[in-house]
Design an enzyme around this catalytic site. Structure first.
Site, PDB file in Angstrom:
ATOM      1  N   LYS A  84       1.058  -1.329  -0.741  1.00  0.00           N
ATOM      2  CA  LYS A  84      -0.168  -0.007  -0.053  1.00  0.00           C
ATOM      3  C   LYS A  84       1.071   1.213   0.079  1.00  0.00           C
ATOM      4  O   LYS A  84       2.010   1.082   0.759  1.00  0.00           O
ATOM      5  CB  LYS A  84      -0.800  -0.009   1.387  1.00  0.00           C
ATOM      6  CG  LYS A  84      -2.028  -0.746   1.130  1.00  0.00           C
ATOM      7  CD  LYS A  84      -2.452  -1.004   2.570  1.00  0.00           C
ATOM      8  CE  LYS A  84      -4.362  -1.722   2.662  1.00  0.00           C
ATOM      9  NZ  LYS A  84      -5.046  -1.999   1.629  1.00  0.00           N
TER      10      LYS A  84
ATOM     11  N   ARG B 204     -10.631 -10.923   1.151  1.00  0.00           N
ATOM     12  CA  ARG B 204     -11.524 -12.230   0.501  1.00  0.00           C
ATOM     13  C   ARG B 204     -11.569 -13.228   0.012  1.00  0.00           C
ATOM     14  O   ARG B 204     -11.241 -14.163   0.672  1.00  0.00           O
ATOM     15  CB  ARG B 204     -11.923 -11.620  -0.987  1.00  0.00           C
ATOM     16  CG  ARG B 204     -10.912 -11.647  -2.077  1.00  0.00           C
ATOM     17  CD  ARG B 204     -10.870 -10.431  -3.260  1.00  0.00           C
ATOM     18  NE  ARG B 204     -10.627  -9.254  -2.755  1.00  0.00           N
ATOM     19  CZ  ARG B 204     -11.145  -8.276  -4.114  1.00  0.00           C
ATOM     20  NH1 ARG B 204     -11.867  -8.308  -5.047  1.00  0.00           N
ATOM     21  NH2 ARG B 204     -11.060  -7.295  -2.965  1.00  0.00           N
TER      22      ARG B 204
END
Length: 507
Positions: A282, A356
């Site tokens: 990130k 996920r």
């Protein structure tokens, strides 16, 4: 703080403070009108001098009002009477609590629950007042060496109700409100903890403590990496393989239904205790806030606290999917292909789409409980923030009835959601050249394609997905966890329990 309800006339109340509302422009609520009559126009004379207009949140303390037994009266602005809605009501309560707490009022009798809020009954007003009050007083200062403590903090609120017939409803509202506020605080405390302390083991230890506190009807199982590997939870394990902290999945089973064989409601919380993004790292700005990537697990923990405290007549399973996404030589790589617990294969295009991967194996694992419904809660996608901002939680489901139940509970609790469509066109964005699917559907509809990915692992039961990326915490001056959507899910369970079939519905 202690809350109670009573019914009585304002002139007979002896307290440190009485709280009453003033509408805009300088219009009395019914209780304020009574107090003005008792004081022979003392209050109206002050308002004519421009002391208080009545705008939402304005406050004015009056001392030693003639013929009034209480030491002080707090006038609180309520805006225009016809425009008083749920949001303004909670804002008024928030300002009231802060004013009382910051001015040494250790106790008060509050008449604000007698205000008319369109579509809401006494139960709702009292419960929301309790939840809002506790939220207003929340602090997280465990790591401050110099803690600022008030000399005379607010300790007691009595809500005055119009009639004695409302007292039972008010007492139940306090019971529910305190339980939910405690669950929200528990979720906030977990979420606000720094990631060097709050790792998967820390989540597991809290799950154990909670289950052991209610050992008569609650059990706990914690699965480590060895057990998950034996099960075949390869996607889950791949996310945490770059971290020195072990991935741990904590499963709390609560048997509140007299029929222990009744099918359970399963709550699954994403518990990424820190998310660096992995190899797809990130940007550094605000990366400190990635400790909040476990707010889904914190929500499940908070809701389980509520269910156990209220002894809800339901069978509920709470799963805290703990993990940490870090970078080292063992880290998951873009291009890797993983075989999930379901047997489906996933091509990893981006290691920052990791939640996920943890959830898909967890959703497959919970099939063994033959659940009535499964709800997963996750800070899953930045795309949901782009779609719904920081005001609404994204909702996706494979069953309309479940979606409608959650939306109704959200409106009742004032913890709003918005449905997003799971349609086949979005499923096509997950196609892979080399595996059954990719873990990324591209930028268009990113929140929905994430939901579509999860839906492929939830086909054997009724399922809903809550994307709380935009609602789980605040940034800036109000930085900190919000505790959402503990209130909404607690209301959902209350509705399921039929505890609220009369008084707690949004009337």
């Amino acid at each position: 703080m202690h809350f109670s309800v009573k019914s009585g006339s304002p002139e007979k109340q002896r307290s440190a403070c009485i709280v009453v509302g003033i509408f805009e422009p300088r219009r009395f609520s019914s209780i304020a009108k009574q107090l003005d009559k008792i004081s022979k126009g003392y209050i109206s004379a002050l308002l004519r001098r421009g002391e208080l207009e009545g705008k939402v949140g304005q406050t004015l303390f009056l001392h030693h009002v003639p013929n009034v037994l209480s030491e002080r009266i707090l006038l609180i602005g309520c805006g225009k009477e016809r425009e008083l809605d749920e949001r303004k009501y909670k804002q008024i309560i928030h300002e009231t609590i802060n004013s009382l707490n910051n001015t040494g009022s250790m106790e008060a009798i509050c008449f604000l629950t007698e205000l008319h809020v369109k579509g809401r009954n006494t139960y709702w007003k009292v419960r929301q007042a309790v939840e809002t009050a506790q939220d207003s007083l929340y602090t997280f200062n465990q790591f401050k060496s110099n803690k600022k403590e008030l000399r005379r903090p607010l300790r007691k609120i009595v809500f005055n109700l119009s009639t004695r017939s409302e007292l039972i409803s008010g007492e139940r509202a306090i019971q529910h409100g305190l339980a939910i506020a405690t669950g929200i605080k528990a979720a906030k405390d977990l979420s606000n903890m720094p990631p060097n302390i709050c790792n998967s083991a820390y989540l597991a230890s809290h799950a154990r403590l909670l289950a052991n506190s209610y050992s008569n009807n609650t059990t706990i199982m914690v699965f480590g990496e060895k057990e998950m590997k034996e099960l075949g939870m390869n996607a889950y394990l791949a996310v945490g393989q770059g971290s020195t902290n072990e991935s741990l999945m904590s499963v709390i089973e609560y048997h509140g239904n007299p029929d222990r064989e009744a099918r359970p409601i399963v709550l699954v919380g994403k518990g990424l205790t820190f998310d660096s993004g992995g190899i797809s790292i990130k940007p550094s700005d605000n990366m400190n806030e990635m400790k909040y990537d476990m707010c889904g697990a914190a929500t499940v923990y908070g809701v389980m606290c509520v269910a156990l405290a209220l002894n809800l007549p339901l069978n509920i399973i709470g799963v805290l999917a703990g993990c940490e996404n870090m970078v080292d030589g063992h880290s998951l790589r873009p291009g890797d292909i993983l075989t999930t617990l379901s047997g489906q294969t996933v091509e990893v295009l981006n290691t920052d789409a990791e939640g996920r991967l943890v959830l898909c194996d967890t959703l497959t694992y919970v099939e063994r409980f033959n659940p009535e419904i499964v709800i997963d809660i996750a800070t899953l996608t930045g795309a949901c923030i782009i779609a719904l901002g920081h005001h609404l939680t994204g909702l996706m489901s494979n069953q309309n009835q479940l979606s409608n139940e959650l939306r109704s509970a959200a409106e009742q609790a004032g913890d709003r959601v918005w449905p997003l469509p799971l349609v086949d066109e979005f499923q096509e964005q997950l196609e892979s050249h080399f595996a059954d699917m990719t873990n990324l559907g591209g930028r268009p509809g990113g929140a929905i394609t994430a939901g579509c990915f999860l839906s492929r692992f939830a086909q054997k039961y009724h399922w809903a997905h809550l994307d709380i990326a935009g609602t789980a915490w605040n940034s800036g001056k109000t930085k900190g966890a919000t505790g959402r959507p503990v209130a909404m899910l607690s209301q959902f369970l209350l509705n399921r329990s039929a505890f609220s079939c009369d008084e707690s519905i949004d009337k």
